[in-house]
Write a protein that holds these residues in place. Structure first.
Motif, PDB file in Angstrom:
ATOM      1  N   LEU A  23      61.779  39.383  72.606  1.00  0.00           N
ATOM      2  CA  LEU A  23      62.192  40.559  73.371  1.00  0.00           C
ATOM      3  C   LEU A  23      60.977  41.246  73.976  1.00  0.00           C
ATOM      4  CD1 LEU A  23      64.183  42.870  74.200  1.00  0.00           C
ATOM      5  CD2 LEU A  23      63.794  43.838  71.919  1.00  0.00           C
ATOM      6  N   TYR A  24      61.056  41.475  75.296  1.00  0.00           N
ATOM      7  CA  TYR A  24      60.031  42.240  76.008  1.00  0.00           C
ATOM      8  C   TYR A  24      60.696  43.441  76.682  1.00  0.00           C
ATOM      9  CZ  TYR A  24      57.278  37.901  75.726  1.00  0.00           C
ATOM     10  OH  TYR A  24      56.614  36.779  75.295  1.00  0.00           O
ATOM     11  N   ILE A  25      60.068  44.605  76.609  1.00  0.00           N
ATOM     12  CA  ILE A  25      60.531  45.792  77.323  1.00  0.00           C
ATOM     13  C   ILE A  25      59.354  46.379  78.094  1.00  0.00           C
ATOM     14  CG2 ILE A  25      61.529  48.104  77.145  1.00  0.00           C
ATOM     15  CD1 ILE A  25      62.992  47.237  74.666  1.00  0.00           C
ATOM     16  N   ASN A  26      59.520  46.469  79.395  1.00  0.00           N
ATOM     17  CA  ASN A  26      58.481  46.995  80.284  1.00  0.00           C
ATOM     18  C   ASN A  26      57.140  46.299  80.067  1.00  0.00           C
ATOM     19  OD1 ASN A  26      60.184  48.885  81.569  1.00  0.00           O
ATOM     20  ND2 ASN A  26      59.946  50.302  79.852  1.00  0.00           N
ATOM     21  N   GLY A  27      57.211  44.958  79.905  1.00  0.00           N
ATOM     22  CA  GLY A  27      56.006  44.145  79.798  1.00  0.00           C
ATOM     23  C   GLY A  27      55.414  44.068  78.409  1.00  0.00           C
ATOM     24  N   ARG A  28      55.943  44.811  77.451  1.00  0.00           N
ATOM     25  CA  ARG A  28      55.420  44.794  76.080  1.00  0.00           C
ATOM     26  C   ARG A  28      56.312  43.933  75.192  1.00  0.00           C
ATOM     27  NH1 ARG A  28      55.165  50.821  74.229  1.00  0.00           N
ATOM     28  NH2 ARG A  28      54.341  49.815  72.339  1.00  0.00           N
ATOM     29  N   ARG A  29      55.685  43.069  74.402  1.00  0.00           N
ATOM     30  CA  ARG A  29      56.472  42.266  73.473  1.00  0.00           C
ATOM     31  C   ARG A  29      56.885  43.134  72.290  1.00  0.00           C
ATOM     32  NH1 ARG A  29      54.882  36.790  70.175  1.00  0.00           N
ATOM     33  NH2 ARG A  29      54.659  38.232  68.434  1.00  0.00           N
ATOM     34  N   GLY A  51      77.557  40.242  71.203  1.00  0.00           N
ATOM     35  CA  GLY A  51      77.010  41.228  70.282  1.00  0.00           C
ATOM     36  C   GLY A  51      75.676  41.787  70.699  1.00  0.00           C
ATOM     37  N   THR A  52      75.117  41.306  71.813  1.00  0.00           N
ATOM     38  CA  THR A  52      73.843  41.829  72.298  1.00  0.00           C
ATOM     39  C   THR A  52      74.089  43.159  73.005  1.00  0.00           C
ATOM     40  OG1 THR A  52      72.890  39.624  72.538  1.00  0.00           O
ATOM     41  CG2 THR A  52      71.887  41.400  73.814  1.00  0.00           C
ATOM     42  N   THR A  53      73.582  44.240  72.424  1.00  0.00           N
ATOM     43  CA  THR A  53      73.806  45.582  72.958  1.00  0.00           C
ATOM     44  C   THR A  53      72.568  46.445  72.745  1.00  0.00           C
ATOM     45  OG1 THR A  53      74.786  46.289  70.852  1.00  0.00           O
ATOM     46  CG2 THR A  53      76.315  45.584  72.577  1.00  0.00           C
ATOM     47  N   MET A  54      72.461  47.503  73.549  1.00  0.00           N
ATOM     48  CA  MET A  54      71.378  48.475  73.388  1.00  0.00           C
ATOM     49  C   MET A  54      71.926  49.878  73.629  1.00  0.00           C
ATOM     50  SD  MET A  54      67.561  48.534  75.097  1.00  0.00           S
ATOM     51  CE  MET A  54      67.999  49.205  76.693  1.00  0.00           C
ATOM     52  N   TYR A  97      59.374  52.364  73.648  1.00  0.00           N
ATOM     53  CA  TYR A  97      59.305  51.329  74.674  1.00  0.00           C
ATOM     54  C   TYR A  97      59.996  51.734  75.976  1.00  0.00           C
ATOM     55  CZ  TYR A  97      57.886  48.271  70.832  1.00  0.00           C
ATOM     56  OH  TYR A  97      57.222  47.708  69.780  1.00  0.00           O
ATOM     57  N   LEU A  98      60.894  52.707  75.903  1.00  0.00           N
ATOM     58  CA  LEU A  98      61.692  53.075  77.070  1.00  0.00           C
ATOM     59  C   LEU A  98      61.133  54.315  77.754  1.00  0.00           C
ATOM     60  CD1 LEU A  98      65.230  52.575  75.485  1.00  0.00           C
ATOM     61  CD2 LEU A  98      64.023  51.017  77.024  1.00  0.00           C
ATOM     62  N   ARG A  99      61.530  54.523  79.008  1.00  0.00           N
ATOM     63  CA  ARG A  99      61.018  55.633  79.811  1.00  0.00           C
ATOM     64  C   ARG A  99      62.064  56.006  80.855  1.00  0.00           C
ATOM     65  NH1 ARG A  99      56.942  51.183  82.349  1.00  0.00           N
ATOM     66  NH2 ARG A  99      58.357  50.344  83.951  1.00  0.00           N
ATOM     67  N   GLY A 100      61.861  57.159  81.494  1.00  0.00           N
ATOM     68  CA  GLY A 100      62.705  57.520  82.614  1.00  0.00           C
ATOM     69  C   GLY A 100      62.470  56.592  83.787  1.00  0.00           C
ATOM     70  N   GLY A 101      63.535  56.319  84.568  1.00  0.00           N
ATOM     71  CA  GLY A 101      63.435  55.387  85.688  1.00  0.00           C
ATOM     72  C   GLY A 101      63.892  53.997  85.281  1.00  0.00           C
ATOM     73  N   ASP A 102      63.330  52.966  85.909  1.00  0.00           N
ATOM     74  CA  ASP A 102      63.721  51.579  85.629  1.00  0.00           C
ATOM     75  C   ASP A 102      62.994  51.048  84.395  1.00  0.00           C
ATOM     76  OD1 ASP A 102      65.425  51.503  87.765  1.00  0.00           O
ATOM     77  OD2 ASP A 102      64.005  50.551  89.132  1.00  0.00           O
ATOM     78  N   ASN A 103      63.745  50.387  83.525  1.00  0.00           N
ATOM     79  CA  ASN A 103      63.201  49.724  82.344  1.00  0.00           C
ATOM     80  C   ASN A 103      63.510  48.234  82.433  1.00  0.00           C
ATOM     81  OD1 ASN A 103      62.385  52.013  80.191  1.00  0.00           O
ATOM     82  ND2 ASN A 103      64.159  52.682  81.366  1.00  0.00           N
ATOM     83  N   ILE A 104      62.492  47.409  82.364  1.00  0.00           N
ATOM     84  CA  ILE A 104      62.636  45.961  82.495  1.00  0.00           C
ATOM     85  C   ILE A 104      62.780  45.361  81.102  1.00  0.00           C
ATOM     86  CG2 ILE A 104      61.722  43.879  83.550  1.00  0.00           C
ATOM     87  CD1 ILE A 104      62.184  46.240  85.484  1.00  0.00           C
ATOM     88  N   VAL A 105      63.964  44.822  80.816  1.00  0.00           N
ATOM     89  CA  VAL A 105      64.248  44.250  79.500  1.00  0.00           C
ATOM     90  C   VAL A 105      64.427  42.740  79.666  1.00  0.00           C
ATOM     91  CG1 VAL A 105      65.765  44.294  77.496  1.00  0.00           C
ATOM     92  CG2 VAL A 105      65.376  46.390  78.813  1.00  0.00           C
ATOM     93  N   SER A 106      63.575  41.968  78.979  1.00  0.00           N
ATOM     94  CA  SER A 106      63.609  40.504  79.089  1.00  0.00           C
ATOM     95  C   SER A 106      63.877  39.894  77.722  1.00  0.00           C
ATOM     96  CB  SER A 106      62.279  39.961  79.632  1.00  0.00           C
ATOM     97  OG  SER A 106      62.054  40.401  80.949  1.00  0.00           O
ATOM     98  N   LEU A 107      64.796  38.916  77.704  1.00  0.00           N
ATOM     99  CA  LEU A 107      65.077  38.110  76.531  1.00  0.00           C
ATOM    100  C   LEU A 107      64.688  36.674  76.861  1.00  0.00           C
ATOM    101  CD1 LEU A 107      68.587  39.556  75.610  1.00  0.00           C
ATOM    102  CD2 LEU A 107      66.445  39.981  74.401  1.00  0.00           C
TER     103      LEU A 107
END
Length: 700
Positions: free
Chosen positions: A233-239, A279-282, A255-265
């Motif tokens: 899992l990566y969020i905004n470029g951080r593993r 079941g994948t949820t946030m 890991y999260l912020r106001g505006g766009d958050n890039i979430v990569s699996l």
């Protein structure tokens, strides 16, 4: 940016006061001249009731360009002695209608017609309409007799009865900004690729958009894989984490912020298939003064990269309204064939198949006309059933599945992927470019009208919530809706165990069934809006239930979480006529008002300025809604903003007042409040309330 709410006494008719007092909302702080016609077009909000709501509540200067307003003032269409561009079109109509008998030489009805017709033309492109005032056909574009599906709505514009003398003052109030604690739940659709014996890597990236000013209060996530594979899992470029099986993170706030958050699996090391499982949820809880909400009808496709094989993408969608059209666009790279399936129960029906480009970029679209043709052909044996099809899928979640160099093999009951299980030499990187390059756009007629004064609020149900139980291998949820809210929709991400195709899923609200159908093989979600009056009822406890019959599939205990979304309205229209404007007037021209706000943990004291200086220092407890127009308007608005544990729900005139220390409001209102006032002379009204009716229909 200034934030707060504004109280206004109608500036018009200081010398004649013969018009209607229309319940309405105006604003002078936000320049959104094209907001409503764009919103209507994009949302397919083509119902007469929605249009009348906008005509009643939205100021003219937000519906008409500034140069047109200027021309109308210059040529007399808008007589600024009587009306203002800050008034709504129906407010202007009622004013002109009222004074016409006083000035027979001036065609005020004609001026009103010019204003209303111009706005209707902008709101209803491609539609015919008839506008009736007090049984008089005021505007008609064409003959509606031959039209189908005519939408009709009426509204009473309340005014003074004949020879009734106004006693003094009226006031109205509305929010322009408000700080609200919001909650959102994001679920992931299933996206799979062939594992290619452990050699493939699948990257699924989506953008989670939060308001730019969002302050993250809580956040957690559950990210589930197929059996045996690894996920990173990566969020905004951080593993964030790398695990086999699934990742559970109880705190994602850092890991999260106001505006766009890039979430990569990123999935790898699988044996047969790899990808995101059900079941994948946030969940995210945040504070913001933005009232923006995402449109469920715009499905933002994820950015997906499979290094070696084709891809299967499940779209389990829902919209809170009646679907009018479905259009899909996918930009892909190195994909040879794109297949569109419709899923119902245990079956997948191949509707469309299109070639793309195995050696570069391509765009593949599935239009509403193409989907209609294939639904009629494949699902209905050539009969025209598309309208009934859209009506049925408007009730609940529905499935489309896309195969990108992948197809469903009915003989074995599994997906096969190019580059893996078929044509295994076709290993190459395949890309689905994410939104805005790829999307599904569902046009629909909403069941809940949103305006810029609609404040979004949610009720969140985490895993193992005490309000959620699992009787008889189903699901039961108890929840309370405050009396002043407007329900939007419920969204449940459900942990199912799917064992056979015979299981029927029955959905109940308040002991009445509103849906029954086969449980889908890819079921991960239940969502619904207020289909009937007995559903999602404000001011009472409600019960939602899932009951399984005929089969052995079931809801897993403790594996469901969900959210119920609703709106509170940030305005209070004109109230009664009062003998006094505000306390201490004319010595005081406004209030320095103390009120109380509940932040979810403690009650905080707040002060806010109302009106102009000099200000009278006063607290909510000292307001008198029986004598003063401004006091009444403040408390009527506070009643709207007190949606949690209100001690006297729906009644603003009874202590403890909304906003008092014993009964605080649930929305923070920082400084920035102003009030405008104007006295009304003792001149009798000349007419009884009038009725306006709007009929609209699609032009052939």
């Amino acid at each position: 940016m200034r934030r707060g709410f504004i109280f206004t006494l109608d500036v018009l008719l200081a010398f004649i006061l013969v018009s209607t007092i229309v319940v309405g909302v105006v604003t002078t702080q936000i320049n959104t001249q094209s907001l409503y016609q764009t919103y209507m077009r994009e949302q397919s909000m083509k119902s007469a009731g929605d249009v009348l709501t906008i005509l009643r509540t939205v100021p003219l200067n937000q519906l008409v360009p500034g140069d047109v307003i200027k021309e109308w003032i210059q040529n007399g269409t808008l007589n600024t002695t009587l009306v203002s561009p800050d008034m709504s079109p129906l407010d202007i109509l009622a004013t002109y209608w009222a004074i016409q008998p006083l000035y027979p030489s001036v065609d005020y009805k004609g001026r009103a017609k010019t204003v209303v017709n111009y706005v209707l033309q902008r709101l209803l492109p491609g539609y015919g309409y008839e506008f009736v005032v007090s049984n008089e056909s005021f505007i008609r574009t064409s003959n509606p007799q031959a039209a189908e599906d005519i939408s009709t709505s009426s509204m009473v514009l309340s005014g003074y009865s004949y020879n009734r003398t106004p006693r003094g003052y009226v006031a109205r109030a509305y929010l322009t900004r408000a700080t609200v604690i919001r909650e959102d739940l994001y679920g992931w659709f299933r996206v799979l690729a062939g594992a290619d014996d452990g050699y493939n890597v699948l990257n699924i990236t989506r953008v989670i958009h939060l308001p730019s000013d969002a302050q993250i209060l809580e956040a957690d996530g559950k990210f589930v894989t197929r059996m045996g594979e690894r996920v990173t899992l990566y969020i905004n470029g951080r593993r964030v984490s790398m695990r086999y099986g699934q990742i559970n993170i109880n705190d994602l706030t850092g890991y999260l912020r106001g505006g766009d958050n890039i979430v990569s699996l990123v999935f790898d090391d699988g044996s047969y298939e790899i990808g995101s499982a059900s079941g994948t949820t946030m969940y995210v809880k945040y504070e913001s003064n933005s009232l923006e909400v995402e449109d469920p009808g715009l499905v933002k496709v994820y950015n997906v990269i499979s290094e070696r094989t084709g891809i299967m993408y499940l779209l389990e969608m829902f919209v809170p309204g009646n679907i009018t059209s479905i259009n899909m666009k996918f930009k892909v790279r190195n994909v040879n064939v794109v297949r569109l399936y419709y899923g119902f129960g245990g079956n997948l029906y191949l509707l469309l198949e299109k070639y793309a480009n195995p050696n570069g970029d391509a765009i593949v679209e599935f239009t509403d006309d193409e989907i209609k043709t294939k639904v009629n052909e494949v699902l209905c044996g050539g009969n025209d059933c598309y309208e009934e099809f859209k009506k049925n899928i408007s009730k609940m979640v529905f499935d489309f599945v896309i195969g990108f160099d992948a197809y469903y093999n009915d003989n074995i009951g599994y997906w096969e992927y190019e580059g893996d299980t078929y044509n295994d030499r076709a290993n190459r990187e395949r890309i689905i470019y994410g939104y805005p390059d790829s999307y599904v756009k569902i046009e629909y007629i909403p069941r809940t009208v949103r305006t810029m004064y609609s404040i979004p609020i949610s009720i969140y149900f985490p895993y193992d919530d005490s309000r959620v139980s699992y009787p008889g291998q189903g699901l039961r949820v108890e929840y309370y809706l405050p009396p002043t809210v407007e329900p939007w929709y419920a969204d449940w991400w459900v942990g199912y165990t799917f064992t056979d195709y015979s299981t029927i899923q029955n959905l109940y609200e308040n002991n009445r069934r509103f849906y029954s159908g086969p449980l889908g093989r890819y079921a991960i979600r239940v969502a619904y809006t207020r289909l009937y009056e007995w559903m999602m009822q404000p001011g009472q406890n409600n019960v939602f239930e899932i009951k399984m019959t005929n089969g052995n599939s079931y809801v897993r205990n403790g594996e469901t979480r969900g959210i119920i979304k609703y709106f509170i309205q940030g305005y209070a229209g004109y109230g009664d006529v009062f003998p006094y404007l505000l306390q201490g007037y004319p010595t005081y021209k406004g209030y320095n008002l103390t009120y109380y706000y509940y932040n979810g943990r403690t009650t905080e004291e707040r002060t806010i300025l109302v009106g102009d200086s000099p200000y009278k220092v006063i607290s909510v407890e000292d307001l008198d809604p029986t004598k003063y127009a401004v006091d009444d308007a403040v408390l009527r608005l506070f009643n709207q903003l007190n949606y949690l544990n209100d001690l006297n729900p729906g009644d603003w005139k009874v202590p403890p007042y909304d906003g008092s220390q014993q009964n605080p409001i649930d929305v923070d209102l920082p400084a920035g409040v102003t009030i405008q006032m104007a006295s009304m002379g003792n001149i009798p009204g000349l007419f009884t309330p009038i009725t306006v009716t709007l009929r609209i229909w699609r032009e052939s």
